[in-house]
Design a protein around this motif. Structure first.
Motif, mmCIF file in Angstrom:
data_model
loop_
_atom_site.group_PDB
_atom_site.id
_atom_site.type_symbol
_atom_site.label_atom_id
_atom_site.label_comp_id
_atom_site.label_asym_id
_atom_site.label_seq_id
_atom_site.Cartn_x
_atom_site.Cartn_y
_atom_site.Cartn_z
ATOM 1 N N GLU A 1 0.873 -1.165 0.000
ATOM 2 C CA GLU A 1 0.000 0.000 0.000
ATOM 3 C C GLU A 1 0.909 1.212 0.000
ATOM 4 O OE1 GLU A 1 -3.319 0.365 -0.321
ATOM 5 O OE2 GLU A 1 -3.316 -1.801 -0.648
ATOM 6 N N TRP B 1 1.250 8.614 -15.494
ATOM 7 C CA TRP B 1 0.073 9.166 -14.828
ATOM 8 C C TRP B 1 -0.641 10.101 -15.786
ATOM 9 C CZ3 TRP B 1 -1.843 7.541 -10.363
ATOM 10 C CH2 TRP B 1 -0.999 6.938 -9.426
ATOM 11 N N CYS C 1 -8.734 12.560 -6.260
ATOM 12 C CA CYS C 1 -8.161 13.630 -5.451
ATOM 13 C C CYS C 1 -9.052 14.860 -5.631
ATOM 14 C CB CYS C 1 -6.728 13.933 -5.890
ATOM 15 S SG CYS C 1 -5.910 15.161 -4.858
ATOM 16 N N VAL D 1 -3.765 1.822 -11.581
ATOM 17 C CA VAL D 1 -4.424 2.356 -10.392
ATOM 18 C C VAL D 1 -5.243 3.587 -10.761
ATOM 19 C CG1 VAL D 1 -2.662 1.521 -8.803
ATOM 20 C CG2 VAL D 1 -2.449 3.798 -9.766
ATOM 21 N N ARG D 2 -6.185 3.899 -9.898
ATOM 22 C CA ARG D 2 -6.950 5.140 -10.020
ATOM 23 C C ARG D 2 -7.003 5.756 -8.626
ATOM 24 N NH1 ARG D 2 -12.179 5.249 -13.397
ATOM 25 N NH2 ARG D 2 -10.608 5.710 -14.962
ATOM 26 N N HIS D 3 -6.640 7.049 -8.560
ATOM 27 C CA HIS D 3 -6.660 7.772 -7.291
ATOM 28 C C HIS D 3 -7.517 9.017 -7.441
ATOM 29 C CE1 HIS D 3 -5.392 9.669 -3.581
ATOM 30 N NE2 HIS D 3 -5.075 10.751 -4.270
ATOM 31 N N THR E 1 1.225 5.266 0.572
ATOM 32 C CA THR E 1 0.577 6.400 1.202
ATOM 33 C C THR E 1 1.414 7.650 0.966
ATOM 34 O OG1 THR E 1 1.658 6.251 3.367
ATOM 35 C CG2 THR E 1 -0.323 4.891 3.037
ATOM 36 N N ARG F 1 -8.917 13.221 -11.047
ATOM 37 C CA ARG F 1 -8.702 11.774 -11.059
ATOM 38 C C ARG F 1 -7.319 11.503 -11.622
ATOM 39 N NH1 ARG F 1 -12.566 9.229 -14.796
ATOM 40 N NH2 ARG F 1 -10.894 9.303 -16.306
ATOM 41 N N TYR F 2 -6.549 10.700 -10.905
ATOM 42 C CA TYR F 2 -5.211 10.291 -11.332
ATOM 43 C C TYR F 2 -5.281 8.832 -11.751
ATOM 44 C CZ TYR F 2 -3.277 14.519 -9.226
ATOM 45 O OH TYR F 2 -2.979 15.820 -8.924
ATOM 46 N N ASP F 3 -5.008 8.553 -13.032
ATOM 47 C CA ASP F 3 -4.951 7.190 -13.541
ATOM 48 C C ASP F 3 -3.491 6.860 -13.812
ATOM 49 O OD1 ASP F 3 -7.742 6.422 -13.668
ATOM 50 O OD2 ASP F 3 -7.939 7.980 -15.200
ATOM 51 N N PHE G 1 -2.837 6.515 -0.869
ATOM 52 C CA PHE G 1 -2.624 6.921 -2.262
ATOM 53 C C PHE G 1 -3.133 5.810 -3.178
ATOM 54 C CE2 PHE G 1 0.815 8.566 -5.444
ATOM 55 C CZ PHE G 1 -0.171 9.091 -6.259
ATOM 56 N N HIS G 2 -2.441 4.657 -3.182
ATOM 57 C CA HIS G 2 -2.881 3.557 -4.045
ATOM 58 C C HIS G 2 -2.211 2.254 -3.631
ATOM 59 C CE1 HIS G 2 0.978 3.425 -6.225
ATOM 60 N NE2 HIS G 2 0.939 4.745 -6.208
#
Length: 157
Positions: A92, A138, A117, A113-115, A94, A121-123, A101-102
């Motif tokens: 994980e 990203w 915020c 991953v997708r985050h 952080t 959106r952060y892919d 975070f992801h």
């Protein structure tokens, strides 16, 4: 950094934290599609165990330090993330302050991953190219963002 749009075939990694531990060079290209601004980050990424007296004992710190050239202005830049290893070889990730975070799973050599915020959106896509190189892409979208970052990490000898 590759000039083609295709990533190389991934290399499987049974333990993400063990693979990442050490020092890497980083070359990152950045592009803001809304403004046309481009930039680069060049520096190092050090993945090292947190100090025993830290609250983070057992985690690995990801510390980046270097120079960011954004639209012709050069400044010192860096960041710190934390990787919390899991027994199955995943981790994980952080932010430095402990916010999630992801997840990170490199067992197949590629991870997406997708985050979220705020309203952005952060892919992200992580690809392990070899024992000594990995890439991260990203793409950030949101009401006021359309940015791309491509990073190449190479292990220092």
């Amino acid at each position: 950094m590759s000039t083609t749009a295709q990533e190389p075939a991934p290399t499987r990694v049974p333990d993400a934290v063990a693979y990442l531990t050490g020092t890497w060079t980083v070359h990152r290209t950045l592009h803001d599609a809304d403004t046309g601004t481009t930039g680069t980050f060049r520096g190092t990424a050090d993945f090292r165990p947190a100090e025993a007296e830290d609250d983070d004992a057992g985690c690995v710190l990801h510390v980046e330090d270097g120079e960011l050239d954004w639209g012709g202005t050069v400044n010192r830049a860096g960041r710190t993330l934390r990787l919390l290893p899991a027994p199955d070889g995943t981790a994980e990730v952080t932010f430095a302050d402990g916010r999630p975070f992801h997840g990170l799973d490199l067992r197949t050599g590629r991870w997406t991953v997708r985050h979220p915020c705020g309203r952005d959106r952060y892919d992200g896509t992580f690809t392990v190219v070899s024992p000594d190189e990995w890439h991260v892409h990203w793409h950030t979208t949101g009401p006021a963002k359309d940015r791309t970052q491509r990073s190449v990490y190479r292990r220092r000898s």
